[in-house]
Enzyme design. Structure first.
Site: not given
Ligand code: FES
Length: 127
Positions: A33, A35, A58, A102
């Site tokens: 993602c 992140d 997120c 996550c």
């Molecule tokens: Fe990327 Fe949760 S969607 S860490």
């Protein structure tokens, strides 16, 4: 979809921020993602005296970062190294299956910060 605990940690994250003179810093990214999460630690007498996080991610990533700082604070480095992704998710009362990845970030960032601490001191990582 989310437990009350997840919502609580997402809305009122604990230990959010930076420790400018941290003894160890760990950053990990989630390739899926994109992140990013950074964990800062202060160590005293082999214990995590202070811990903070900065997360660009997120809601679940924020909730798991917040939860892992609570789980890890006050623990010895060896105990903190043993905190798993599963422990974080369980402490939040579970995460939806699509969000389980996550919680990987939080455990990995904590372990990376501790490894960085050992590295700065020229010591081997104790697992
Ligand atoms: Fe990327 Fe949760 S969607 S860490």
């Amino acid at each position: 979809m989310y437990t009350e605990k997840v919502m609580d940690h997402f809305k009122n994250p604990r230990n959010m921020g930076e420790i400018p003179d941290a003894d160890g810093v760990g950053t990990v990214g989630n390739p899926v993602c994109g992140d990013l999460m950074t964990i800062y630690i202060k160590v005293k007498d082999n214990r995590l005296e202070d811990i903070k996080f900065k997360t660009f991610g997120c809601g679940s990533a924020i909730a798991t970062s917040s939860m892992i700082t609570e789980l890890a604070k006050g623990k010895t480095l060896e105990e903190a190294m043993k905190i798993t992704r599963g422990d974080v998710a369980d402490s939040l009362g579970g995460l939806p299956p699509v969000k389980m990845h996550c919680s990987n970030l939080a455990a990995d960032a904590l372990h990376a910060a501790i490894e960085n601490y050992y590295k700065r001191r020229g010591e081997e990582v104790k697992k």
